[in-house]
Design a protein around this motif. Structure first.
Motif, PDB file in Angstrom:
ATOM      1  N   LEU A  42       0.742  -1.118   0.061  1.00  0.00           N
ATOM      2  CA  LEU A  42       0.061   0.080   0.170  1.00  0.00           C
ATOM      3  C   LEU A  42       0.906   1.211   0.028  1.00  0.00           C
ATOM      4  O   LEU A  42       0.219   2.334  -0.251  1.00  0.00           O
ATOM      5  CB  LEU A  42      -0.921  -0.008   1.317  1.00  0.00           C
ATOM      6  CG  LEU A  42      -1.879  -1.235   1.344  1.00  0.00           C
ATOM      7  CD1 LEU A  42      -2.472  -1.151   2.495  1.00  0.00           C
ATOM      8  CD2 LEU A  42      -2.829  -1.104   0.179  1.00  0.00           C
ATOM      9  N   ALA A  43       2.093   1.214   0.262  1.00  0.00           N
ATOM     10  CA  ALA A  43       3.007   2.447   0.707  1.00  0.00           C
ATOM     11  C   ALA A  43       4.441   1.853   0.243  1.00  0.00           C
ATOM     12  O   ALA A  43       4.557   0.850  -0.372  1.00  0.00           O
ATOM     13  CB  ALA A  43       2.716   3.233   1.745  1.00  0.00           C
ATOM     14  N   ALA A  80       1.812  -4.186   3.793  1.00  0.00           N
ATOM     15  CA  ALA A  80       2.745  -3.470   3.781  1.00  0.00           C
ATOM     16  C   ALA A  80       2.585  -1.772   3.450  1.00  0.00           C
ATOM     17  O   ALA A  80       2.302  -1.621   2.266  1.00  0.00           O
ATOM     18  CB  ALA A  80       4.091  -3.627   2.615  1.00  0.00           C
ATOM     19  N   GLY A  81       2.444  -1.232   4.502  1.00  0.00           N
ATOM     20  CA  GLY A  81       2.463   0.367   4.163  1.00  0.00           C
ATOM     21  C   GLY A  81       1.112   0.801   4.873  1.00  0.00           C
ATOM     22  O   GLY A  81       0.418   0.210   5.816  1.00  0.00           O
ATOM     23  N   LYS A  86     -10.219   4.572   3.421  1.00  0.00           N
ATOM     24  CA  LYS A  86     -10.774   4.073   2.099  1.00  0.00           C
ATOM     25  C   LYS A  86     -10.226   3.074   1.570  1.00  0.00           C
ATOM     26  O   LYS A  86     -11.108   2.317   0.884  1.00  0.00           O
ATOM     27  CB  LYS A  86     -10.272   5.679   1.144  1.00  0.00           C
ATOM     28  CG  LYS A  86     -11.056   5.298  -0.220  1.00  0.00           C
ATOM     29  CD  LYS A  86     -10.824   6.645  -1.131  1.00  0.00           C
ATOM     30  CE  LYS A  86     -11.583   6.664  -2.422  1.00  0.00           C
ATOM     31  NZ  LYS A  86     -11.484   7.809  -3.410  1.00  0.00           N
ATOM     32  N   MET A  87      -9.090   2.432   1.727  1.00  0.00           N
ATOM     33  CA  MET A  87      -8.642   1.295   1.500  1.00  0.00           C
ATOM     34  C   MET A  87      -9.221   0.190   2.454  1.00  0.00           C
ATOM     35  O   MET A  87      -8.843  -1.026   2.013  1.00  0.00           O
ATOM     36  CB  MET A  87      -6.984   1.433   1.199  1.00  0.00           C
ATOM     37  CG  MET A  87      -6.552   0.221   0.684  1.00  0.00           C
ATOM     38  SD  MET A  87      -7.144   0.049  -1.091  1.00  0.00           S
ATOM     39  CE  MET A  87      -6.353  -1.351  -1.639  1.00  0.00           C
ATOM     40  N   ALA A 111       1.454   0.422   8.898  1.00  0.00           N
ATOM     41  CA  ALA A 111       0.558  -0.830   9.031  1.00  0.00           C
ATOM     42  C   ALA A 111       0.233  -1.304  10.338  1.00  0.00           C
ATOM     43  O   ALA A 111      -0.751  -1.762  10.791  1.00  0.00           O
ATOM     44  CB  ALA A 111       1.013  -2.171   8.296  1.00  0.00           C
ATOM     45  N   SER A 112       1.054  -1.057  11.302  1.00  0.00           N
ATOM     46  CA  SER A 112       1.030  -1.623  12.789  1.00  0.00           C
ATOM     47  C   SER A 112       0.493  -0.314  13.423  1.00  0.00           C
ATOM     48  O   SER A 112      -0.468  -0.958  14.634  1.00  0.00           O
ATOM     49  CB  SER A 112       2.532  -1.788  13.406  1.00  0.00           C
ATOM     50  OG  SER A 112       3.153  -2.701  12.723  1.00  0.00           O
ATOM     51  N   THR A 113       0.581   0.933  13.386  1.00  0.00           N
ATOM     52  CA  THR A 113      -0.127   1.818  14.383  1.00  0.00           C
ATOM     53  C   THR A 113      -0.372   3.163  13.612  1.00  0.00           C
ATOM     54  O   THR A 113      -0.808   3.988  14.194  1.00  0.00           O
ATOM     55  CB  THR A 113       0.929   2.346  15.401  1.00  0.00           C
ATOM     56  OG1 THR A 113       2.195   3.084  14.555  1.00  0.00           O
ATOM     57  CG2 THR A 113       1.831   1.212  16.283  1.00  0.00           C
TER      58      THR A 113
END
Length: 169
Positions: A42-43, A80-81, A86-87, A111-113
């Motif tokens: 994602l990023a 990942a990201g 929206k996603m 992604a974690s926080t």
């Protein structure tokens, strides 16, 4: 009478070509050595995830080189990201389409926080929409950290009770 070391060894004439193990151990060994990740790039963490598949880091050593972009063919989602609101429904939808058993790795601070993004548009951790098994810290995390997370996930899968799921209704 003192027995020699050879008396305690495996004797193929007596036992034959049969290997005995627990069903859980056999199933988990298969799952450990054929984990197919579903990359959710994602990023910027997605670039580091791509590097894991390169020859320098070689994710194939862990049986996870088959990156599947179809949720029905994968059992480990690597988010990942940055996950935006929206996603988020699409990430959840893809997770729901994955066959059980399935595992999730949250890769990177975003992604974690939610990472450095404390805004109305950013989900503050993917664990708010899907269960996460292993978290990878860093911004972005190094490919070695991804391999370490994969090993931790394999250790977790190794301890799971697989056969009890097969025989319960």
């Amino acid at each position: 009478m003192v027995s020699s070391h050879t008396d305690l060894a495996y004797d193929s004439k007596i036992e034959g070509d049969v290997v005995v193990t627990k069903l859980d151990s056999a199933i988990n060994w298969i799952r450990n050595n054929s984990m197919w990740p579903m990359p959710m790039g994602l990023a910027c963490c997605a670039i580091e995830l791509m590097a894991v598949g390169a020859s320098r880091f070689d994710i194939a050593r862990f049986g996870a080189e088959v990156m599947r972009f179809s949720p029905r063919q994968s059992d480990c989602m690597i988010v990942a990201g940055t996950v935006t609101y929206k996603m988020a429904p699409q990430v959840r939808r893809i997770y729901d389409q994955m066959a059980a058993p399935k595992w999730v790795i949250a890769m990177g601070a975003c992604a974690s926080t939610g990472g450095m993004y404390r805004s109305y548009a950013t989900l503050q951790g993917v664990d708010r929409i899907i269960p996460v098994d292993v978290y990878i810290s860093g911004c972005p995390p190094r490919p070695e950290a991804v391999l370490d997370a994969l090993v931790k996930l394999q250790n977790k899968v190794e301890r799971e009770r697989s056969a009890s799921r097969l025989f319960t209704a």
